[in-house]
Structure formats: C-alpha cells, structure tokens
Write an enzyme that holds these catalytic residues in place. Structure first.
Site, mmCIF file in Angstrom:
data_model
loop_
_atom_site.group_PDB
_atom_site.id
_atom_site.type_symbol
_atom_site.label_atom_id
_atom_site.label_comp_id
_atom_site.label_asym_id
_atom_site.label_seq_id
_atom_site.Cartn_x
_atom_site.Cartn_y
_atom_site.Cartn_z
ATOM 1 N N PRO C 336 0.822 -1.222 0.000
ATOM 2 C CA PRO C 336 0.000 0.000 0.000
ATOM 3 C C PRO C 336 0.850 1.265 0.000
ATOM 4 C CG PRO C 336 -0.838 -1.557 1.581
ATOM 5 C CD PRO C 336 0.457 -2.118 1.089
ATOM 6 N N ARG C 337 0.185 2.351 -0.317
ATOM 7 C CA ARG C 337 0.877 3.623 -0.532
ATOM 8 C C ARG C 337 1.706 4.064 0.679
ATOM 9 N NH1 ARG C 337 -4.057 6.978 -3.502
ATOM 10 N NH2 ARG C 337 -3.918 5.860 -5.465
#
Lengths: 253, 284, 669
Positions: C336-337
């Site tokens: 994820p970011r």
C-alpha cells in the site's frame, strides 16, 4: 541526465488593470531562471521579485499545474500554451528557451474571452455553450439501468473518450485565426453523439449548442487545423466533421 | 429553428461554401477540358466546342449555376471573413501561426479575392469580347475563285450562305451587320435590308485567344499574369478542396485519399490551365 | 460536547436502507421554497448541486475557479471502485467494505464505509447513463482493472483520466440545471465565512474574486464540499488553489475538525527539483505494476549518481537494493501507498537517495526488467523463439509505450529524461487528506444545517485511503447520501421562509471578513505570502510529514505559532481589495493553513500510535512497521475551536466500534 542551468530572459507581458482599462505590453528582465522550472514557476519567480519591489504582480490563471484542469492559458511567443505541443502552459518547461531570449506572454485573444486582468480572461462563454446542451438529461437515481445493460462498441467508447478528453482551456479559440470554438463544441457534441446514452437528445443538443456558440461571438471554422495542432489534448478535427454531420442531420429533421 | 439554422448558423454557411466550392471545382475540370483543345485540338474543334458551350441548354443551366456559385461563394466568404475578423478585436502582439497551419489555409479570403479579380478580368478579356464586340473576327478561310485568293467567313451549319466575303481588314463586307440577340451568342448574323438572315458566321474565339497571348506588346504580361493567377488558384484549391469535405462532415478513412486527390487536383488543374497561355505565347 | 454519530441500529447491511426509509421528506411543492448553498464543485459538490436542483430545491453553487469543471477531482488518474463483480472474481459489497476498512487501518466508521460500498454500484450506473466514457472491452462491456490493496478487479476507469471524466459527468448534470435556471452558479467566488443564525447554518459570506465585492448569500442549509488540505505542505499534488478555508471557517464557527493528522503521502511522484518548485506531479500508481523500486546498495554509488559521475544504468544488478522486494517479499513493489512511501523515506534518510536536490530525496522506479520480460513474451507470441537482445528490448519498450505511453511522455516533458532508457526518479509527495470536518452518519457537522461532503469530511477512509476510493466517496456523498439526509434536515424548514441577508448575523459575518481583508491590504509587511507558505510547508514536511516524533511535533507546534505571529506582522499583500487580487486570495488561505498546520501537529502528537498514513517513529516494531494501539486509540479525534490560540483546541473522542469486522494487524510481508 537533465542538465541543470540558469538562464536570463526578457519578458514582454500584457498588463491590463481591469476589463475596462487599456492594456499594454510591458517589459521585464528576469535573471537566474532554472531550466528545470515550469513556465508558471518562472512567472511565480517574476511575481516574487515584483512583490519584493512592491510592484503589483502579474495576474494569470492556473490551478492544477499538471495539465488537466484547463485553467491555465497564455499565448507564449505567438503560440497557445507556448512552443511545445501536446501540453498546457503549466507543463511547458523553461528548457524550451535559451539564455537571452525575449518571450512574449499574452492573454487569449477573442471577443468571446474578454480580458479580466493582465493575462486572465473570462471563458464563461464556454460554460453557456455547455449549459445549452452539453449533457444527457438523466436525473440522479439509484435506479438507472445497469451500467452493462447497454453494450457500447469499444471503438465508439474509445472515440467518445478521446473527444471527452477536452479540458476546456480555450487554446483552440486562442490559436484559431478566426477565434472559432468549433473544436471545443465539436468535441462535446461528438462525445455524446458516439454513445447510445447521448443519441436520444442528439438533434436538440447540436442545434442548441451551435446556436449558443454563434451567439457568443466566436468566429467561423475555416478548417485551418491550427486548433488540432495546438490542442494540449490532441482533440481531432474528426470531431468538427462529426458535428458538421450531426448539425446537417439535425437541421434536416 | 431547424430551417433558419440552415441559412444563418456558422456551420450552415460553411456547407454553402463547401457546396459552391466543390461545384466550382467541377466547373474548373470542365473548363480545363475545353481549354486544352487550344493545345491538342484544331482551331475549328475549339470553335465548335465554344459554339456547343453557348448553345446547349444543359450547359446554359450549368453556366447559370456557375455564376451563382461564384457570387454566392464570394459573398458568403466575405460575410464569414467579416465575422471572423470581429471575433478577434485585439490582435496578438506576437503571433506564430506557421507552426500550426498552412499559409494557404490562413489566407483563403485574400486568395479568393484575387481569384475573383482574375475572373472579372478573364471575363472582360474573353467572354465579353466574344459576346459584345461587334468587330469580333469570324471563323474564316481562304478560298480561290478564278485564280484570286480571298478570305471568307465560313457559315455555321444551316447558314443561308456557306461563305461570306471579308474585306481587306478581315471584316465582314456587308452593308448591314447586326448581332442577333435572339440566337446564339457566338454567332454573328448578317441580315439584309429587309431583315432576312443571309449569313450566319461563327465568331473565332480561337483566334482572339491566340491573338491575346501573342500580342507583341501585352502578350507576355498577359501570360505571366495568367500564370500567377493560376498559382493563386492552386493555393486556394490546395486548402479549399479537402476543406470542403471537412465542412460537409466527411472526415473518415477516405480522408487521406480525399486529401491526396485534392492536392493533385490543386496542382494539376491550375498547372494545365497555366501551360496553355505559355504554350500559345512561346511555342506557337 | 458529546459526539453523536447517529449511526442507525440494525445489521450493517440494513442500516442505510432502514435509515433512508425513516428519514423525513420534503414534498415537491415545498422544495422551491427552500434554498441550499453548495460550496465547491468537485465530484461531491457538483453531484450534490445537480441532484438537489433536479429535486426542485433552489441551489446556489460556488467555486473559486473560473469554471466548476476545474475542481481538482479532475486530476484523479486511476479509477473508481465499485462492487459490481462484473469480472466474476468474488467481489461483493461486503468485500469492498472490508477492503476499505482494512486499507484505512481500522480507523474508519463501519456504517459509513458499508454505505459507501452499497451505493458504489449505483454510481457506475448513474455515470454511464450520463455519458461518461468508461473503458470498455471488445464485447462492449465495461472493463475493470485491479488496484493496490485488493485481490479483485473492481476498478472502473477511463484511461488515466477517470477523475476528469467523472467530474465532467457531474459537471454536465450541473450545467443542465444551470441552463434550466435551477442552479445559480457563482464562478470565481470564494466562501470566506459561514453565517449562523440561532445556531444553525443559514448562509455564507463570499468574495467575488473579480470585483472583490463581499456578498451575502442565505440558505436553509449549507453544504461544504471543498476538498482536502494537502496544500498546507505548500508542495503537494493538489491544485495551487486547493485550500482549507471553507472547512476552516466552519471549524471556527463550531464544527469539529477530525483526524487532521491523517495525510496520505503518495509514493510515486516526481521528486522536487528546486526552490522555485510550486507543485508536485503524481505518476500513476499503476506504474508500480511494471516498475521495480531501488536505490544503490553502496552509499558511494548514491553519492556518485547525485554528483553526476555515475549513471543509474552503470550500477550493476548486484549493487542495487530493491528495498520493497527485500522488505516485503509477498507484496513486493505493490505494498500500500503508506508502506511504500515510508520505505523510500527510510532509504533516503539513511543516505542512499539518488536525486541531486537539496535533500537528496529520490529513488528509482526501474522498468528495465519489465522491458526484458515483456519483450521476450512479445517475441514468443510472434513466433520468434530465438529473439536477439535488441529485438527483445525494442518489443519490450513498445509494450511499455502501449501501456504507459502518456505517463512516460509526461515524465519526459517534466524531467527531460527518457524513462525508456534510464529509470524514473520518484519520491513520495502529499496527495490526499483523510482527515477533515467531523460529520455524523448524515454527513452533518456539529453545526446544524452545515453538511460536509467528499474529501472535506473525515468520514470514510480512516487513516489511509485505498486507491480508486476517493472518487467513489465524492460521488456517493453527492448523488446518493446528501439528497436523503439533507432533505431530512430541511423537512423542518418548510415554514421558515426566505432567510433575510439583512439579519445582524450576516452583518457581523461580513464585517469579520472585511476586517480581515483590510488588515491584510493595509499591513505594512515586506514578505510575500508564498514566503510564509513555503516556510509553513517546510515545517510541516519535516516534522509533521511521513515520519513524526514527539520532539519534532512539539517543535512544530511552537514554530507554527511563531510563524503565525510573524505572518500577520510582516506579510505584504499588494493591490487592493476591490479587484482580482491573487495575492490577497493566497493570504486569506495561508492564514487558515497556518492554524490548521498547528492543529495537525497537535493531533499527530496526541495520537501515540502509528496507523495508516500517520507514522510515529516511537511506535514501530523492530522491522520498522507501524504499531497500532487499538486499546487506547481506536477513536476519531475531533477538535473543537476555542479562539485563535490553536493550542487551546479541545479534543473530543468518538469511539470506533467494530461489530462486523474483526480487527487485525495489517501485514504485507
């Protein structure tokens, strides 16, 4: 590797206090502009210098600075969005210029885009054209038909998308020697004409949008093709032809 | 709404420009085919052709359509140009349009105006001469009678007399000469004192054409101007031909072909037109 | 103040349906008697404005741009999630709900997120009916792709311009209503104050940005849909004009501001190039599908690259540190970011950054492996089973061009480097703010009649937003939530009649605005607004950015307070108040950013845990991963304004209850 260097430039910028005032081209010298800067960052730099000298900064339109919102404009060295193609002014970089260059910066010039101040113009004529018919008359509802109930041929969907990529910046009008808005209107008419959802109102849409376009005082299309070249999104002249067809069909109905 | 849109709207004006323009392209092709007889045909063929063009009712209809098209194309064009100028009241201090459009496409109005001027002078030089000049030479030939050679005008088909004598200057040697308004305009009719037609001779368009371009004083200038006018026409067509299709909504897989054809048309037609006076002036 | 989230009873899947059935309605004949103000015309604002106008209310819509279409929703690239399960990969409303809660690191409200998932399908139906040209397959059906943090293909998209197409859809609906005279559109207007009458939101004070005129507008309800506050960092992927002013003004009027510390830093942006930089450009997350992220293993190599003595292609494979693949073998470059961003920062902080800017912040996103793999595949697919190295490279580049051509061109235009030949340089940048004005289940703030939608509210993304969820939330709020919940509120207002703008409350509010403007115009300062904004951004990025700690946050709080004092003393605003004056606009916005920045630092300081986009360096495990504290911090932190000294703001806690999802630690290893 990007070569980092600084250049000194001369700017000739249109200054106009407000819509009623008479404007003129003013000359500014700006030193130490990084070639990695975007054109608008260069203007930021100029404004910072002007503010520090307590001179009123240059007003210009801009917002997203990534080439999608369509707010930035500027006629730079005689071209809409400057010397590069396929980009908006905010994506233009100073490496396109050389040390010692003189750069002309002017607002979009069109009767339908009156100057508000300096380089800022009023593009609400585009809004009124859209309001005249740039939509599908469907109300908000949780009960429209399922999104996949009406298949759309990929080719049509792709073409509609290409037309819909227009960002409404007005470069087509600014660059057209006739100040014509045909590419802008053609793109919107095309997007809907290509999709089954838009076909229902196709007749009224094209008639209404063209009528509004004419009322706004845009010029006529003479097919020079300048708009297509300068359009930052590469909207094709095909869309103007499609609108011409749609208009003919609608007029004969 | 729909009806008035076909006259008033900006797009409809372009339809009319396109339709009249394309019709004029057809006219050009026809006109060229005829003119080429100046090179490839005999004088008599050319004059026969001229006779046909002025006497055939279908051609007549076409010629009215042509006049209408030229006028409409010009007037519509002027209206569009005026509107277009108004759409940009303040000009750019710096403009660089050569990056995005061709010179021809940006100057259609100027090119069109030049062509209009050419059309007018062209009509004065040939069409008006043929229609209104009482001294227009007639198709003639030498006949030998009793060892004397004499120039006579040749009568058209159905003429009362097959020949009519010409005087030393090559003019009709008749007491009363009246152009008959009711009959064909390329024909000069000789009527006697009582009003009877005695001879119908055909005007020699071939000869005045040759004379025009071979005139020792003005022939060269006329040739050069004619060639220049054809260059202007070429530029006008270079943009105009394919532009007409775009205005009519034709932009599809055939467009490249239309563009290529348009380019060829724009170069070849004016070029052939231009070769004719050059040929007459320099070769004949 | 007791925070009442007004979450309906019942099973999670029935809450919204039951709630809708019990909401009060306004009869069609009464709707024209009621005015609604909507500030902001992005996805949430435009869709709400169109919907209310269609219902028959009088709508006034405001945007600071020259057209509603410029709102920054337009810049969203990737896509919009919807639980349609068109791809038959087991997607469902529950799975979308679950993924969003998990992606938000268990800091979002269950009921809100489930509602979002429920209406997600309707959004796609609505947009298609409006003529939004989504990507399609050859059979004419809608195409989907997958996005980070999920195992299904549920993302609908329109090339790399999904936000643009969705916004233009909402904008077209808005235009239709403007054309019909049901919406009064105020372009180039900025809301500068909320007007409260008897405790209820009854109007706004707006400045006409062209004439400078201060205008009073009254309504029975005010909807704020003005987006996020990422520009508090000065440099972000937000538009230059994106601001917190409308949200902050209602905060000052009593609306609580929730979770300001939750900021999403997007891993793949183009690094900062110099001090004159105004904006950071995002390169789509989709690039991580094909690119491998690395820095040199040896510090001396990194140094040589920064000094231009070495080129990245000269670093041998063995000397490259593919740090995401090393640390997270299961997800690799597709973590994820927030995880990807922190990992890049960790390497650069350790001295391995490759960008020759002031902070050496930059890592490589390398496509050479993908070029070889796809090139070989393409050659085989053509029947060439013995391709030469050149053939493979050519075919591989062609594959990349087809897939990412636009992005690669954009990168080259900005950086003047060819990403087909040399790896892209990327670095995380501020992108989205999960925090925002606190709202209840009806999207109403703590001020009655003042509703907040889209990124401006805090509601659906917890501590981290998943890709392709922002567009979903904006449209869900505007099309499918507000029309019901605002009508419920307005049902009590059918007898109220028109609100007069001559009420003393309007006069007072207008005077507050005028006083602030005059104080800026008459200030005898010497420094530009940008000067202060950049300094604020610097403090925020360094101390309230990707990695936060108690010391830094404490320093930030006092530094920002001092900056605020200096700002008011020494800012110079040229021009006058009765004209188009961009510097004045900026000054008004930066004034609010400064206060917000301080609150963000305070919120980050009180949250003694790491979750989602909020990373406290004190709270990490031995491998540098986030350590959440569900016992003490499973709450929404909502701050109450107490006057201009931000230090006095009071924290209210809304406990988060997870009745339908089992909380677990996020693990991407």
């Amino acid at each position: 590797m990007a070569s980092k260097k600084n250049i000194n430039i001369n700017l000739k910028i249109w200054r106009q206090k407000n819509a009623k005032a008479k404007g003129s081209m003013e000359t500014y010298k700006l030193d130490n502009v990084s070639t990695d800067s975007s054109f608008l960052e260069m203007l930021d730099q100029l404004n910072e210098e002007l503010i520090n000298k307590q001179i009123e900064p240059v007003a210009f339109d801009h917002d997203c600075r990534e080439g999608i919102c369509g707010m930035c404009s500027l006629y730079i060295n005689g071209r809409a969005h400057g010397p590069d193609t396929g980009i908006t002014t905010c994506q233009l970089h100073m490496r396109m210029f050389n040390d010692g260059d003189t750069i002309f910066v002017e607002p979009w010039r069109s009767k339908a885009f009156p100057v508000i101040k300096d380089l800022v113009v009023d593009r609400t004529s585009f809004e009124r054209i859209q309001q005249a018919g740039g939509f599908v008359s469907v109300n908000t509802s949780g009960n429209t038909i399922d999104a996949n109930a009406t298949p759309v041929p990929k080719h049509d969907a792709d073409k509609a998308f290409e037309a819909a990529a227009c960002i409404g910046c007005g470069a087509c009008v600014a660059t057209c020697k006739n100040g014509s808005a045909m590419l802008f209107v053609g793109a919107k008419v095309s997007q809907y004409a290509l999709l089954p959802q838009g076909k229902v109102e196709a007749t009224q849409r094209v008639l209404n949008m063209v009528r509004q376009m004419d009322e706004e005082g845009f010029g006529n299309c003479t097919n020079t093709g300048a708009c297509e070249i300068e359009c930052p999104k590469g909207i094709s002249l095909e869309n103007i032809a499609r609108m011409n067809r749609e208009f003919l069909k609608a007029s004969l109905k | 709404m729909a009806k008035s849109a076909l006259l008033k709207s900006s797009i409809a004006k372009k339809y009319w420009m396109a339709l009249t323009g394309l019709f004029l392209c057809l006219f050009l092709a026809g006109h060229l085919a005829g003119n080429l007889q100046l090179i490839f045909g005999t004088a008599s063929q050319f004059n026969q052709y001229a006779l046909f063009m002025t006497s055939n009712p279908a051609v007549k209809l076409l010629s009215y359509l042509t006049y209408f098209s030229i006028l409409f194309h010009a007037i519509d064009g002027i209206m569009l140009t005026v509107q277009n100028k108004k759409a940009r009241p303040v000009a750019y201090a710096m403009n660089n349009p050569s990056n995005n459009s061709t010179l021809a496409s940006r100057n259609m109005a100027v090119l069109g105006t030049l062509i209009l001027v050419f059309i007018v002078t062209h009509m004065v030089n040939f069409w008006a001469v043929m229609h209104f000049d009482k001294n227009m030479p007639l198709v003639s030939r030498e006949v030998s009678e009793m060892g004397m050679s004499q120039k006579v005008a040749v009568g058209v088909l159905g003429s009362q007399a097959p020949y009519f004598p010409l005087d030393a200057k090559g003019k009709l040697n008749a007491e009363v000469i009246r152009r008959n308004e009711l009959t064909q305009k390329t024909v000069t009719t000789v009527v006697d004192k009582d009003g009877y037609v005695v001879f119908e001779g055909q005007k020699d368009l071939h000869k005045i054409t040759f004379d025009f371009f071979q005139d020792p004083k003005t022939g060269l200038i006329a040739t050069i101007l004619y060639v220049l006018a054809m260059a202007v026409l070429a530029f006008h067509l270079l943009h105009g031909f394919q532009s007409a299709f775009q205005s009519l909504g034709v932009n599809n897989k055939f467009t490249p072909a239309i563009k290529s054809f348009g380019t060829l048309f724009a170069i070849i037609v004016p070029l052939l037109f231009a070769i004719i006076p050059v040929y007459i002036h320099f070769v004949k | 103040m007791k925070l009442d989230s007004k979450i309906p009873d019942g099973h999670i899947s029935e809450k919204w349906t039951n709630h809708k059935n019990n909401l009060k309605l306004v009869a069609p004949n009464n709707r024209p008697k009621i005015d609604i103000i909507i500030v902001g015309t992005g996805l949430a604002g435009a869709s709400a404005a169109a919907s209310f106008a269609e219902m028959g209310y009088n709508v006034k819509a405001f945007c600071y741009q020259d057209s509603p279409r410029r709102a920054h929703s337009i810049a969203a690239q990737g896509g919009i999630n919807a639980a349609k399960n068109y791809q038959n990969d087991g997607d469902s409303i529950y799975r979308l709900f679950y993924d969003t809660i998990k992606g938000g690191d268990y800091r979002a409200r269950e009921a809100n997120v489930h509602r979002l998932a429920e209406v997600s399908g309707n959004i796609i139906d609505q947009c298609v009916a409006q003529g939004v040209p989504f990507a399609r397959e050859y059979g004419g059906m809608l195409d989907n792709r997958s996005f980070g943090g999920t195992q299904v293909q549920r993302t609908f998209y329109a090339a790399g311009q999904t936000g643009q197409q969705l916004l233009l859809g909402a904008y077209s609906a808005l235009n239709r209503q403007i054309g019909l005279g049901r919406i009064e559109m105020y372009n180039r207007h900025e809301m500068l104050e909320l007007v409260k009458v008897d405790g209820k939101a009854r109007g706004i004070i707006a400045r006409n940005l062209i004439t400078g005129e201060i205008e009073r507008h009254s309504a029975h309800a005010v909807i704020v849909a003005t987006g996020g506050y990422g520009n508090v960092y000065f440099l972000s992927t937000n538009a230059m004009g994106s601001n917190v002013t409308a949200a902050w003004k209602i905060h000052r009027q009593g609306a609580l501001f929730a979770n300001p510390a939750y900021v999403q830093i997007h891993p793949t942006c183009i690094p900062v190039h110099g001090t004159n930089q105004s904006k950071l450009t995002l390169m789509s997350e989709s690039l991580r599908n094909s690119g491998r992220i690395w820095v040199p293993k040896k510090k001396e190599d990194a140094e040589a690259i920064r000094e231009g003595r070495l080129k990245p292609v000269q670093i041998a494979e063995g000397d490259r540190d593919y740090f995401l693949e090393r640390r997270y073998p299961a997800f690799g470059n597709l973590v994820p970011r927030d995880v990807a961003s922190r990992a890049a920062k960790e390497r650069c902080d350790a001295g391995f950054g490759i960008e020759a800017n002031d902070t050496n912040e930059g890592v490589y996103l390398d496509f050479s492996t993908e070029i070889q793999n796809k090139g070989k595949q393409a050659a085989y697919a053509k029947g060439n089973h013995n391709p030469s190295a050149d053939e493979i490279t050519t075919l591989g580049k062609k594959w990349l061009e087809e897939k990412y051509g636009n992005l690669f061109t954009m990168y080259q235009k900005i950086t003047d480097e060819n990403p087909y030949e040399t790896p892209m340089k990327i670095y995380p940048a501020v992108h989205y703010t999960m925090g925002g004005v606190w709202v209840d289940y009806n999207l109403q703030s703590t001020i009655p009649g003042c509703f907040v939608a889209g990124e401006a509210n805090f509601s659906d993304h917890g501590a981290n937003r998943l890709g392709a969820s922002a567009l979903m939330q904006g449209l869900a709020d505007g099309y499918f939530v507000l029309p019901y919940t605002v009508s419920n509120y307005l049902a009590d207002d059918i007898r109220t009649g028109k609100i007069s703008t001559d009420l003393p409350e309007f006069v007072e509010a207008e005077n507050r605005v005028k006083d602030q403007i005059n104080s800026f115009i008459n200030n005898k300062g010497t420094k530009s607004v940008d000067h202060f904004h950049k300094r604020l951004g610097n403090i925020m990025w360094n101390k309230v950015g990707m990695g936060r700690n108690e010391n830094g946050l404490t320093e930030a709080i006092s530094e920002i307070a001092a900056l605020k004092e200096e700002f008011y003393k020494n800012v110079y605003v040229p021009g006058s108040n009765d004209e188009l004056n961009p510097e004045l606009e900026k000054a008004l916005r930066v004034a609010d950013f400064i206060e917000l920045g301080q609150l963000m630092a305070m919120d980050a300081l009180q949250r003694k845990e790491s979750c989602g986009g909020h990373f406290r360096e004190e709270y990490q495990d031995s491998e540098g991963e986030t350590l959440r504290d569900d016992v003490n911090f499973s709450f929404v932190g909502a701050w109450e304004y107490q006057g201009s000294d931000i230090n006095k703001e009071v924290l209210h806690k809304e406990d988060l209850k997870y009745d339908f999802i089992k909380i677990a630690a996020r693990n991407y290893k």
